[in-house]
Design a protein around this motif. Structure first.
Motif, mmCIF file in Angstrom:
data_model
loop_
_atom_site.group_PDB
_atom_site.id
_atom_site.type_symbol
_atom_site.label_atom_id
_atom_site.label_comp_id
_atom_site.label_asym_id
_atom_site.label_seq_id
_atom_site.Cartn_x
_atom_site.Cartn_y
_atom_site.Cartn_z
ATOM 1 N N LYS A 37 131.677 28.415 32.923
ATOM 2 C CA LYS A 37 132.776 27.690 33.567
ATOM 3 C C LYS A 37 133.576 26.890 32.537
ATOM 4 O O LYS A 37 134.816 26.835 32.575
ATOM 5 N N LYS B 284 135.701 29.398 30.579
ATOM 6 C CA LYS B 284 136.852 29.899 31.337
ATOM 7 C C LYS B 284 137.951 28.847 31.450
ATOM 8 O O LYS B 284 139.148 29.150 31.296
ATOM 9 N N ASN B 285 137.555 27.598 31.720
ATOM 10 C CA ASN B 285 138.562 26.536 31.841
ATOM 11 C C ASN B 285 139.206 26.218 30.492
ATOM 12 O O ASN B 285 140.398 25.914 30.415
ATOM 13 N N ASN B 286 138.400 26.319 29.443
ATOM 14 C CA ASN B 286 138.966 26.108 28.105
ATOM 15 C C ASN B 286 139.948 27.225 27.749
ATOM 16 O O ASN B 286 141.010 26.968 27.164
ATOM 17 N N ARG C 199 141.660 28.886 29.883
ATOM 18 C CA ARG C 199 142.864 28.619 30.695
ATOM 19 C C ARG C 199 143.726 27.554 30.034
ATOM 20 O O ARG C 199 144.962 27.657 30.010
ATOM 21 N N MET C 200 143.100 26.512 29.476
ATOM 22 C CA MET C 200 143.846 25.452 28.800
ATOM 23 C C MET C 200 144.555 25.998 27.557
ATOM 24 O O MET C 200 145.729 25.677 27.293
ATOM 25 N N LYS D 209 144.282 31.872 39.281
ATOM 26 C CA LYS D 209 144.970 30.705 38.735
ATOM 27 C C LYS D 209 145.975 31.129 37.661
ATOM 28 O O LYS D 209 145.824 32.171 37.032
ATOM 29 N N SER E 219 149.321 29.330 34.864
ATOM 30 C CA SER E 219 150.015 28.141 34.361
ATOM 31 C C SER E 219 151.369 27.938 35.018
ATOM 32 O O SER E 219 151.938 26.869 34.953
#
Length: 521
Positions: free
Chosen positions: A342, A345-347, A349-350, A478, A480
């Motif tokens: 997790k 994945k979030n990193n 996305r960032m 998701k 941006s």
């Protein structure tokens, strides 16, 4: 002959060699006293009010040459402009025995002629100043040139331009006033008192004209005595700029009693209008420069923000990426692997958001990009090859109808558009779905369509999704909100259009955009 002469309204006299009037139509000339008409009076005494023959007597010239003569004079009998025609009369031997003098009043014609010449001169001055104003002449030089030309054209001693400055005014250009004040050794304050006086400020008229300042019945300011001290008799003022918020006043003054005509008034107002337009243009240029400076500062801020994104934020995110990938490899416990996944994945996305924002900022500041004439199909095929593994993983049925070549004007950055639309199609298309790419001829452009079988897009969201940081509701997927905004900006820089439609089969979307063809096609 006397009967014939009496029917003519102009004064006609016949003069002999002794310069005496032998006959005339006296009754048509009331300006000659009756006692002077008795007998055969001398022409120069009766007609010219002189005690001896006129200097350079034209009459003697006609007697000597036998040729007609025409000239203009200011008639001393009535002070009007007359056209004089002298015609010889010959005797039997061919000698000039007498001369007929015909005086025709042309004062009205001369007045019209002078008026037309003055209008022409005034229009030439306005045109000259207007041309200099449009050419961006220095305002100080333009104002000095204006007062000089107005002074010469209207034949007055004084002309000045006064700029409003709060509750007072200051002279910014003038003719006559500087010399007058310097000759009297007046201090600066008294000089300003003089130049700040205007008829306009007292009479509430625009323009304001006074034929005789001493006879005015208005409540003048303290400037009136100073005008009188300088011998000012007549004057005229006009406003420079709008009446509600004027720049100032232009005025002329003269020490001679003067009746300023409507042409004079219009001329002076036209000069004031030229100055007002030049001032307006100057103000617009200053505002434009100020705006350009603010825009430049904003672009510098964009560059700074881009550097912060790509260095200060992206570098730590890449470090996190490296550590989480190592920990995922070495960690055996499933629960910890789930958490690390997790985080990863979030990193990711960032990182994607930072990279997308950086790309968008750079594209927003681009005014001109270089285009090359090339076939865009190889660029598209490269993108398809790079995304082929992702389509295979989802079991997507892919079809591309492209025969080529497709010569067009593109920049390599166009790859970002292909990548964005195709990756979005893969992302939103369910497993075992279908994606197709079609290229068609659209007059002077190529039209590229990317069709998917995903959930589709609501009609009220179709324009919104191309705006920065705006995205449609895609459930668990998701994004941006910058991908399509970047694609739109790139397409617009290429002179094309981009949009989205519903898939005709009933589900999914058709994203399309256009690219300019090369002229050789």
């Amino acid at each position: 002959m006397k009967k014939t002469l009496s029917s003519v309204q102009d004064l006609i006299v016949v003069i002999d060699r002794d310069m005496r009037i032998v006959t005339s139509n006296w009754k048509n000339c009331d300006s000659i006293p009756a006692n002077e008409k008795i007998g055969n009076p001398l022409c120069y005494s009766c007609l010219m009010k002189q005690s001896k023959p006129c200097e350079s007597c034209r009459l003697l010239e006609v007697f000597a040459t036998g040729k007609c003569c025409r000239f203009e004079i200011e008639d001393p009998l009535d002070n009007k402009t007359k056209l004089i025609e002298l015609s010889p009369l010959f005797d039997d031997d061919g000698n000039v025995s007498m001369v007929v003098r015909h005086a025709k009043d042309i004062s009205e014609c001369k007045s019209i002629e002078n008026t037309l010449k003055m209008r022409e001169k005034q229009q030439a001055v306005v045109a000259k100043l207007g041309q200099e104003g449009l050419a961006g002449a220095d305002l100080d030089k333009l104002m000095k040139e204006s007062v000089r030309l107005v002074t010469e054209t209207l034949d007055v001693e004084y002309c000045r331009i006064m700029k409003n400055k709060g509750d007072c005014a200051v002279m910014v250009a003038g003719v006559g006033w500087e010399e007058e004040n310097n000759s009297k050794n007046e201090n600066e304050n008294s000089k300003n008192d003089i130049v700040c006086y205007t008829l306009y400020s007292d009479r509430n008229e625009d323009p304001a004209i006074s034929e005789d300042i001493s006879q005015e019945k208005y409540n003048f300011t303290s400037g009136l005595p100073l005008l009188k001290e300088n011998g000012i008799v007549s004057g005229m003022d006009v406003t420079i700029g709008s009446r509600d918020d004027p720049y100032g006043v232009m005025n002329v003054h003269t020490t001679q009693r003067r009746v300023f005509t409507k042409d004079d008034m219009h001329f002076m107002q036209s000069v004031a209008n030229v100055l007002a337009e030049a001032l307006s243009r100057k103000e617009a240029e200053e505002n434009l420069k100020s705006y350009a400076k603010r825009l430049e500062d904003a672009n510098h801020l964009k560059v700074l923000f881009t550097d912060i994104l790509t260095h200060d934020l992206l570098n730590p995110a890449n470090i996190i990426r490296g550590f989480t990938e190592e920990m995922i490899i070495v960690e055996d416990e499933q629960s910890k692997q789930t958490l690390l996944d997790k985080i990863h994945k979030n990193n990711e996305r960032m990182i994607y958001m930072i990279e997308s924002a950086s790309k968008f900022i750079k594209l927003e500041s681009v005014d001109d990009i270089k285009f090359e004439e090339q076939d865009f199909l190889p660029i598209l095929e490269k993108v398809v090859r790079n995304l082929n593994s992702e389509m295979t993983k989802k079991g997507i049925n892919f079809d591309m109808k492209a025969m080529g070549p497709y010569p067009s004007f593109v920049n390599p950055i166009m790859e970002e558009v292909f990548l964005n639309l195709l990756s979005n199609a893969i992302k939103f298309t369910p497993p075992n779905g279908r994606i197709s790419i079609a290229i068609s001829d659209a007059m002077d452009k190529w039209k590229i369509q990317v069709t998917d079988t995903g959930p589709g897009i609501n009609n009220d969201e179709k324009e919104m999704i191309f705006e920065r940081f705006r995205r449609a509701d895609k459930g668990s997927i998701k994004g941006s909100g910058l991908g399509l905004a970047i694609a739109k900006r790139i397409v617009e820089l290429h002179g094309g259009e981009i949009g989205v439609e519903n898939n005709p089969i009933g589900r999914g979307s058709v994203f399309w955009f256009t690219i300019r063809k090369a002229p050789c096609f």
